[in-house]
Design a protein around this motif. Sequence first.
Motif, short mmCIF file in Angstrom:
data_model
loop_
_atom_site.label_atom_id
_atom_site.label_comp_id
_atom_site.label_asym_id
_atom_site.label_seq_id
_atom_site.Cartn_x
_atom_site.Cartn_y
_atom_site.Cartn_z
N TRP A 84 2.02 2.47 2.12
CA TRP A 84 0.73 2.63 1.45
C TRP A 84 0.62 4.00 0.79
CZ3 TRP A 84 -1.90 -1.29 0.08
CH2 TRP A 84 -1.94 -2.45 0.86
N THR B 201 -9.26 -0.29 -4.45
CA THR B 201 -9.03 -0.10 -5.88
C THR B 201 -10.18 0.66 -6.52
OG1 THR B 201 -7.78 -2.18 -5.97
CG2 THR B 201 -8.58 -1.29 -8.05
N ILE C 127 -9.00 -4.95 -0.80
CA ILE C 127 -8.23 -4.55 -1.99
C ILE C 127 -9.16 -4.06 -3.10
CG2 ILE C 127 -6.78 -5.42 -3.85
CD1 ILE C 127 -5.27 -7.05 -1.86
N PHE D 136 -1.57 -3.83 -6.45
CA PHE D 136 -1.90 -4.23 -5.08
C PHE D 136 -1.72 -5.74 -4.88
CE2 PHE D 136 -4.87 -0.40 -4.23
CZ PHE D 136 -3.77 0.37 -3.90
#
Length: 252
Positions: free
Chosen positions: A239, A101, A97, A79
């Motif tokens: 994405w 994650t 992020i 990412f």
Amino acid sequence: MIRWMARYSGVLVVLAVFFAPAALADIPGIPALKVTPGDGEGAQEYTVTLQILALMTALTFLPAMLMMMTSFTRIIVVFAILRQALGLQSTPSNQIILGLTLFLTIFIMKPVFEESNRLALQPYLQEEVSSMEAVELATRPFRTFMLAQTREDDLALFMRIADEQYDTPEAVSFWILMPAFVTSELKTAFQIGFILFIPFLIIDMVVASVLMAMGMMMLSPIIISLPFKIMLFVLVDGWALVIGTLAASYGI
């Protein structure tokens, strides 16, 4: 009546302070430090106080365990490289992020967590195994997951550094397996990041060449290429592709 209560309330408080500890001293408390020999050879059982202390100490290593024993490292590195390739310095933000994650890590690691819960946590809660046996049983699903994602050359590297040899990968020490696993995760993450970087790099080069041909050398190519990179990423459903690739890399 009110004056009488005010006069003797101080006396009652003093009596309570002096006699309450004596009354409470007769109440048995929880033993703080106590070790009981177990049924096995050399086995020992610790009191709840010691177990809670060990658990709270172990929780301080939770962030390191999250990075060293799960898919967290690979996902967050990919990412970060993706954001850099798009040319977006702070969008999505670090909080987004990290949150994405974390939840993607939980999704990928769900079978491992469930197996660890079945083998270790539930038997321990039902008092079928001791605390040390539960810890050993809980590491088995993680060991299987880490061995499946670790390259043999990385494992051999740390075995050579530690000057230890094992007959089978399953017999490798956990302290050798963890750094080998993280090294393999970083290699895989950079490989995926390199592939992600190529199309955006081509767009930057094309835009820079066009601006140079037009004589617009004072205009930054990043300002012109950024909308095209975002448009490309949206059109290909970037994405979903990135997350799907990361999940597929773990066999999901």
